[in-house]
Design a protein around this motif. Structure first.
Motif, PDB file in Angstrom:
ATOM      1  N   GLY A 415       0.813  -1.208   0.000  1.00 44.88           N
ATOM      2  CA  GLY A 415       0.000   0.000   0.000  1.00 44.88           C
ATOM      3  C   GLY A 415       0.846   1.257   0.000  1.00 44.88           C
ATOM      4  O   GLY A 415       1.730   1.422   0.855  1.00 44.88           O
ATOM      5  N   LEU A 416       0.616   2.155  -0.954  1.00 44.94           N
ATOM      6  CA  LEU A 416       1.361   3.404  -1.086  1.00 44.94           C
ATOM      7  C   LEU A 416       0.415   4.579  -0.918  1.00 44.94           C
ATOM      8  O   LEU A 416      -0.815   4.443  -1.027  1.00 44.94           O
ATOM      9  CB  LEU A 416       2.062   3.469  -2.438  1.00 44.94           C
ATOM     10  CG  LEU A 416       3.140   2.384  -2.669  1.00 44.94           C
ATOM     11  CD1 LEU A 416       3.581   2.351  -4.119  1.00 44.94           C
ATOM     12  CD2 LEU A 416       4.333   2.616  -1.753  1.00 44.94           C
ATOM     13  N   GLN A 421       3.904   7.125  -6.753  1.00 45.27           N
ATOM     14  CA  GLN A 421       4.841   6.216  -6.111  1.00 45.27           C
ATOM     15  C   GLN A 421       4.744   4.806  -6.674  1.00 45.27           C
ATOM     16  O   GLN A 421       5.701   4.036  -6.573  1.00 45.27           O
ATOM     17  CB  GLN A 421       4.593   6.195  -4.604  1.00 45.27           C
ATOM     18  CG  GLN A 421       4.942   7.493  -3.906  1.00 45.27           C
ATOM     19  CD  GLN A 421       4.696   7.424  -2.409  1.00 45.27           C
ATOM     20  OE1 GLN A 421       4.113   6.451  -1.906  1.00 45.27           O
ATOM     21  NE2 GLN A 421       5.139   8.439  -1.690  1.00 45.27           N
ATOM     22  N   VAL A 422       3.608   4.455  -7.264  1.00 47.77           N
ATOM     23  CA  VAL A 422       3.461   3.114  -7.837  1.00 47.77           C
ATOM     24  C   VAL A 422       4.464   2.915  -8.965  1.00 47.77           C
ATOM     25  O   VAL A 422       5.169   1.899  -9.032  1.00 47.77           O
ATOM     26  CB  VAL A 422       2.019   2.904  -8.329  1.00 47.77           C
ATOM     27  CG1 VAL A 422       1.866   1.516  -8.935  1.00 47.77           C
ATOM     28  CG2 VAL A 422       1.028   3.104  -7.191  1.00 47.77           C
ATOM     29  N   ASP A 423       4.552   3.904  -9.854  1.00 50.15           N
ATOM     30  CA  ASP A 423       5.514   3.809 -10.949  1.00 50.15           C
ATOM     31  C   ASP A 423       6.951   3.933 -10.450  1.00 50.15           C
ATOM     32  O   ASP A 423       7.878   3.394 -11.068  1.00 50.15           O
ATOM     33  CB  ASP A 423       5.234   4.886 -11.996  1.00 50.15           C
ATOM     34  CG  ASP A 423       3.939   4.638 -12.760  1.00 50.15           C
ATOM     35  OD1 ASP A 423       3.419   3.508 -12.687  1.00 50.15           O
ATOM     36  OD2 ASP A 423       3.441   5.575 -13.406  1.00 50.15           O
ATOM     37  N   ALA A 430       3.266   1.036 -14.647  1.00 51.66           N
ATOM     38  CA  ALA A 430       2.736  -0.094 -13.877  1.00 51.66           C
ATOM     39  C   ALA A 430       1.321   0.188 -13.371  1.00 51.66           C
ATOM     40  O   ALA A 430       0.477  -0.712 -13.348  1.00 51.66           O
ATOM     41  CB  ALA A 430       3.655  -0.410 -12.705  1.00 51.66           C
ATOM     42  N   ARG A 431       1.053   1.424 -12.997  1.00 51.44           N
ATOM     43  CA  ARG A 431      -0.294   1.727 -12.498  1.00 51.44           C
ATOM     44  C   ARG A 431      -1.324   1.644 -13.613  1.00 51.44           C
ATOM     45  O   ARG A 431      -2.452   1.186 -13.394  1.00 51.44           O
ATOM     46  CB  ARG A 431      -0.321   3.121 -11.866  1.00 51.44           C
ATOM     47  CG  ARG A 431      -1.587   3.376 -11.056  1.00 51.44           C
ATOM     48  CD  ARG A 431      -1.583   4.750 -10.413  1.00 51.44           C
ATOM     49  NE  ARG A 431      -2.708   4.890  -9.533  1.00 51.44           N
ATOM     50  CZ  ARG A 431      -3.944   5.199  -9.943  1.00 51.44           C
ATOM     51  NH1 ARG A 431      -4.181   5.395 -11.232  1.00 51.44           N
ATOM     52  NH2 ARG A 431      -4.942   5.314  -9.066  1.00 51.44           N
ATOM     53  N   ASN A 432      -0.959   2.074 -14.815  1.00 58.63           N
ATOM     54  CA  ASN A 432      -1.882   1.944 -15.938  1.00 58.63           C
ATOM     55  C   ASN A 432      -2.155   0.487 -16.287  1.00 58.63           C
ATOM     56  O   ASN A 432      -3.202   0.170 -16.857  1.00 58.63           O
ATOM     57  CB  ASN A 432      -1.324   2.670 -17.167  1.00 58.63           C
ATOM     58  CG  ASN A 432      -1.347   4.177 -17.007  1.00 58.63           C
ATOM     59  OD1 ASN A 432      -2.155   4.719 -16.248  1.00 58.63           O
ATOM     60  ND2 ASN A 432      -0.456   4.862 -17.696  1.00 58.63           N
ATOM     61  N   LEU A 436      -2.878  -0.862  -8.736  1.00 56.94           N
ATOM     62  CA  LEU A 436      -3.477   0.251  -7.989  1.00 56.94           C
ATOM     63  C   LEU A 436      -3.064   0.160  -6.524  1.00 56.94           C
ATOM     64  O   LEU A 436      -3.890   0.029  -5.617  1.00 56.94           O
ATOM     65  CB  LEU A 436      -5.002   0.206  -8.132  1.00 56.94           C
ATOM     66  CG  LEU A 436      -5.532   0.224  -9.578  1.00 56.94           C
ATOM     67  CD1 LEU A 436      -7.048   0.158  -9.592  1.00 56.94           C
ATOM     68  CD2 LEU A 436      -5.038   1.463 -10.313  1.00 56.94           C
ATOM     69  N   ALA A 437      -1.764   0.262  -6.267  1.00 52.56           N
ATOM     70  CA  ALA A 437      -1.261   0.132  -4.909  1.00 52.56           C
ATOM     71  C   ALA A 437      -1.623   1.335  -4.046  1.00 52.56           C
ATOM     72  O   ALA A 437      -1.551   1.249  -2.819  1.00 52.56           O
ATOM     73  CB  ALA A 437       0.254  -0.052  -4.931  1.00 52.56           C
ATOM     74  N   ASP A 438      -1.973   2.450  -4.659  1.00 53.28           N
ATOM     75  CA  ASP A 438      -2.361   3.635  -3.895  1.00 53.28           C
ATOM     76  C   ASP A 438      -3.825   3.604  -3.477  1.00 53.28           C
ATOM     77  O   ASP A 438      -4.284   4.513  -2.776  1.00 53.28           O
ATOM     78  CB  ASP A 438      -2.100   4.896  -4.723  1.00 53.28           C
ATOM     79  CG  ASP A 438      -2.864   4.880  -6.037  1.00 53.28           C
ATOM     80  OD1 ASP A 438      -2.713   3.892  -6.789  1.00 53.28           O
ATOM     81  OD2 ASP A 438      -3.619   5.823  -6.309  1.00 53.28           O
TER      82      ASP A 438
END
Length: 530
Positions: A415-416, A421-423, A430-432, A436-438
């Motif tokens: 979890g971010l 920060q995910v990328d 990576a988020r695209n 969806l770690a945020d």
């Protein structure tokens, strides 16, 4: 009669088909479609024909009795082997049902509103839904892309596709998300040929995975510690399809990014537990750095060959000694092997660092910080091949905090706090692609996305939760050998000496500066010192 200047309209003779020919063409067209549908669905056609024959021969009982018997066999099958029951019975039936009554009904609207519909020759062209495969938790949609589209077009709208079909999580894969099975036995050769066709590369297809039931909500219990760990497949977490996700630790470094209370300890202790059998047998040496004064790792101190938790000077010495071991192995193994194989005489050294930012950014001693950064840079760039690995966790993944994050081939994002920060942790885009770690919910401690070297698609997993009692039991049952800390004695072993290079002859040359300029720069005014 016509005269000059009159408009002459010529109408071609109209050819009208007879009505019986039109009807015959329509009937033949629908008959051909029906035959093609029967060829594509042999199981459904066979069941329908069998039901009609049984009803004609035995009436209603001819249909009811087989249904009851098949239900009983299905229930027994699920009780004995639920995994194969889902794979061969429930999964295909549920996938076909959801294909017809869920996804096909909303397909045109979803593709259009998500921006995946194209226009050609004034007609809308949609991606084609070919197949839906279901299991306990996931729906895997096989989609044929429109000519000119790429998987990146689908990855950009992954979140839109998930919510378009009433789900919260989705992932897009350019290749099949499941690997071909390992075949053994008499039919292995034949089944291997079938798998070559099933799992062949299809650039025109893309796979959309929708999470129907979140299988990661329950807490994952710790996995059993193997007496001889498989460094290419260490079980650490549960996947969304209820399978086990295993980490390949051999010849790689691991970066773990996550906010406070996101479950970084679950990842680290799951790894320690997976390596426990190798620790007590001497195949693995854990060198642990805990800048938080030992609050995270002091409880498992008997497991570690080296431990530093209070003195930053000791932490820098530990990293320097790891570089020394790496240099010795490079000299000894050069020209022999390219990847180190762990043995009891030459074990795998894993440097575990909790809260790495305390060493690379927040340390006030500038000289000590540079020394630590230099050792880490050498280990990350050269240590994987000789069996000196780094596993690091941190909260802040910014470049100024961790300048060499690109040297970690294996990355894990828990979890971010921010989408950017995910990328930073998993890499650009990576988020695209669905990481969806945020947007982690409050219950998702230990839930994260993993990126492996060479695979751009993120994978969502939940790491096992190792309690304090489990850690104490682990330290009691799998302590490190008494001589585990003397691995630096490896440096004293005989190794191939470096060849002595004779200096090349150089022609004598005069001074580079003229005498007037040298006398001006000389503080003694050009005179000889007394």
């Amino acid at each position: 009669m016509t005269s000059g200047g009159d408009l002459l309209v010529i109408r071609p003779k109209r050819f009208v088909l007879p009505m019986w020919l039109v009807v015959l063409g329509v009937v033949l067209r629908w008959l051909a479609r029906f035959c093609w549908w029967c060829l594509r669905h042999p199981v459904a056609v066979g069941l329908a024909v069998a039901a009609v024959v049984l009803y004609a021969e035995h009436g209603v009982l001819g249909v009811v009795v087989p249904l009851v018997l098949s239900s009983a066999v299905s229930a027994l099958w699920r009780w004995r082997d639920e995994a194969s029951w889902w794979r061969w019975c429930a999964g295909p039936l549920l996938g076909r049902f959801r294909h017809v009554f869920v996804y096909r009904r909303a397909w045109h609207e979803a593709m259009t509103l998500c921006g995946l519909a194209e226009t050609y020759d004034h007609r809308p062209v949609l991606p084609e839904l070919l197949r839906v495969r279901s299991d306990q938790a996931l729906d895997v949609l096989t989609v044929r892309m429109v000519r000119g589209q790429t998987p990146a077009d689908f990855q950009k709208v992954t979140a839109n596709l998930a919510y378009a079909f009433g789900r919260r999580h989705a992932r897009v894969y350019s290749e099949r998300p499941d690997a071909p099975p390992t075949r053994t036995g008499y039919w292995a050769l034949l089944l291997g040929w079938v798998d070559r066709v099933r799992f062949r590369d299809r650039p025109t297809l893309v796979y959309l995975v929708l999470v129907r039931t979140d299988a990661l909500r329950p807490v994952v219990p710790p996995f059993d510690a193997s007496p001889v760990p498989d460094f290419t497949a260490l079980p650490l977490a549960r996947r969304e399809n209820l399978g086990t996700w295993s980490l390949c630790l051999l010849a790689t470094h691991v970066l773990i990014g996550g906010a406070t209370r996101s479950g970084k300890g679950s990842v680290l202790w799951s790894l320690v537990r997976a390596l426990a059998g190798g620790i007590t047998s001497g195949l693995v040496r854990l060198w642990v750095i805990d800048p938080k004064g030992g609050m995270e790792f002091a409880m498992g101190r008997p497991l570690f060959a080296r431990f530093a938790g209070t003195s930053f000077e000791a932490m820098a010495d530990l990293l320097d000694e790891a570089v020394t071991v790496m240099r010795e192995r490079q000299t000894r193994l050069a020209g022999t092997v390219r990847v180190h194989t762990p043995t009891e005489a030459d074990p795998l050294v894993v440097v575990v660092i909790d809260e790495m930012a305390a060493l690379t950014a927040y340390l006030q001693d500038v000289d000590l910080r540079r020394r630590i950064a230099g050792s880490l840079g050498l280990l990350l760039s050269q240590g994987a091949g000789v069996g000196v690995l780094v596993v690091a966790a941190l909260q802040d993944p910014r470049k100024e905090v961790l300048p060499f994050r690109d040297l970690f081939p294996t990355r894990i994002a828990l979890g971010l706090t921010e989408a950017a920060q995910v990328d930073m942790v998993l890499g650009d885009g990576a988020r695209n692609r669905g990481a969806l770690a945020d947007q982690m919910p409050r219950w998702a401690k230990g839930v994260g996305y993993v990126i492996l070297d060479g695979t751009p698609e993120p994978l969502r997993v939940r790491f096992s939760y190792v309690t304090d009692d489990d850690i104490r039991d682990l330290a009691r049952r799998y302590p490190a050998p008494a001589d585990a800390a003397d691995i630096l004695a490896q440096v004293g072993r005989k190794s191939t000496p470096e060849p002595v290079r004779t200096p090349l002859p150089r022609k004598p040359s005069g001074p580079l500066l003229p005498d007037a300029l040298r006398n001006l720069l000389d503080p003694n005014g050009g005179s000889e010192p007394r």
